[in-house]
Write a protein that holds these residues in place. Structure first.
Motif, short mmCIF file in Angstrom:
data_model
loop_
_atom_site.label_atom_id
_atom_site.label_comp_id
_atom_site.label_asym_id
_atom_site.label_seq_id
_atom_site.Cartn_x
_atom_site.Cartn_y
_atom_site.Cartn_z
N ASP A 10 0.81 -1.22 0.00
CA ASP A 10 0.00 0.00 0.00
C ASP A 10 0.85 1.27 0.00
O ASP A 10 0.31 2.37 0.06
CB ASP A 10 -1.00 0.01 1.16
CG ASP A 10 -0.33 0.00 2.52
OD1 ASP A 10 0.89 -0.25 2.60
OD2 ASP A 10 -1.03 0.23 3.52
N SER A 32 0.66 -3.39 -7.42
CA SER A 32 -0.71 -3.11 -7.00
C SER A 32 -0.68 -2.48 -5.61
O SER A 32 0.04 -2.96 -4.72
CB SER A 32 -1.52 -4.40 -6.97
OG SER A 32 -2.83 -4.15 -6.50
N LEU A 33 -1.48 -1.44 -5.43
CA LEU A 33 -1.59 -0.78 -4.13
C LEU A 33 -2.56 -1.50 -3.20
O LEU A 33 -2.64 -1.18 -2.02
CB LEU A 33 -2.05 0.67 -4.31
CG LEU A 33 -1.00 1.63 -4.84
CD1 LEU A 33 -1.63 2.94 -5.29
CD2 LEU A 33 0.06 1.89 -3.78
N SER A 34 -3.31 -2.46 -3.73
CA SER A 34 -4.29 -3.18 -2.92
C SER A 34 -4.41 -4.63 -3.40
O SER A 34 -4.42 -4.89 -4.60
CB SER A 34 -5.66 -2.51 -3.04
OG SER A 34 -6.65 -3.31 -2.44
N ALA A 36 -7.04 -6.32 -3.32
CA ALA A 36 -8.46 -6.59 -3.55
C ALA A 36 -8.70 -7.49 -4.75
O ALA A 36 -9.60 -8.33 -4.75
CB ALA A 36 -9.23 -5.28 -3.70
N MET A 56 -1.80 -3.67 4.93
CA MET A 56 -2.29 -2.91 3.78
C MET A 56 -3.72 -2.48 4.05
O MET A 56 -4.68 -3.07 3.55
CB MET A 56 -2.20 -3.75 2.50
CG MET A 56 -0.79 -4.12 2.12
SD MET A 56 -0.70 -5.17 0.67
CE MET A 56 -1.15 -6.77 1.37
N GLY A 57 -3.88 -1.47 4.90
CA GLY A 57 -5.21 -1.01 5.26
C GLY A 57 -5.97 -2.12 5.98
O GLY A 57 -5.49 -2.66 6.96
N SER A 58 -7.12 -2.48 5.45
CA SER A 58 -7.93 -3.52 6.08
C SER A 58 -7.47 -4.93 5.67
O SER A 58 -8.04 -5.92 6.13
CB SER A 58 -9.41 -3.32 5.72
OG SER A 58 -9.60 -3.46 4.33
N TYR A 59 -6.47 -5.01 4.82
CA TYR A 59 -5.97 -6.31 4.35
C TYR A 59 -4.76 -6.75 5.16
O TYR A 59 -3.89 -5.95 5.49
CB TYR A 59 -5.58 -6.25 2.87
CG TYR A 59 -6.74 -6.00 1.95
CD1 TYR A 59 -7.57 -7.05 1.54
CD2 TYR A 59 -7.02 -4.72 1.49
CE1 TYR A 59 -8.63 -6.82 0.70
CE2 TYR A 59 -8.08 -4.47 0.64
CZ TYR A 59 -8.89 -5.53 0.25
OH TYR A 59 -9.94 -5.31 -0.59
#
Length: 130
Positions: A10, A32-34, A36, A56-59
Motif C-alpha cells: 500500500d 498493486s496498491l491493494s 483486492a 495494507m489497510g484492512s488487508y
C-alpha cells in the motif's frame, strides 16, 4: 521470456522502487496498491513470484499468503513477505510464505531472493486441466 513478479504494497514509493530495481534486473513487474483483486492479477499476469506486504489497510498480507498457498491454482507460486511488522517472523511457519524480507531492505537482498525463487520456473499460475 522475462520472469514475472507481482508486487503488492500500500506504499506507492516502495512499489516504485521495487518496480524500478526489478525491471532494471530484467524482470517483468506488475504492481498493486491493494490486494483486492489479487486473484484476477494472478490469473491475468501469471507471476513467477509474489512480493506481499503485511499491513495494507484492512488487508492482512499474511492471511492473503495463507489463502494463496491453500489455493490449488496459486499454491505453487512463491510468496515473499516484505514488511517491518514483527509478525513477519511467523510468515513462513504459520502462513506458508516461501521467504521474508525485512523493511528497510537492501536491494541486493531483494534481487538475490527474487533470483532464488524464480530460477528454473517457467510460469507461475497453473490453470486446471479440463
Amino acid at each position: 521470456m522475462a520472469k514475472r513478479i507481482l508486487a503488492v504494497d500500500d506504499n506507492e514509493d516502495i512499489l516504485d522502487v521495487l518496480n524500478l530495481m526489478l525491471t532494471i534486473d530484467g524482470y517483468q513487474v506488475e504492481t498493486s496498491l491493494s490486494p483486492a483483486s489479487i486473484e484476477k492479477q494472478i490469473t491475468d499476469f501469471q507471476p513467477d513470484l509474489i512480493l506481499l506486504d503485511i499491513q495494507m489497510g484492512s488487508y492482512n498480507g499474511l492471511e492473503i499468503c495463507k489463502e494463496l498457498k491453500n489455493n490449488l491454482y496459486s499454491s505453487s507460486i512463491p510468496v515473499i513477505i516484505i514488511s517491518s511488522d514483527d509478525s513477519i517472523y511467523h510468515a513462513v511457519e504459520k502462513y506458508g510464505a516461501d521467504g521474508i524480507i525485512e523493511k528497510p531492505f537492501e536491494m541486493n537482498t531483494l534481487l538475490n531472493k527474487a533470483a532464488t525463487f524464480t530460477e528454473g520456473r517457467s510460469t507461475g499460475y497453473r490453470r486446471a486441466s479440463a
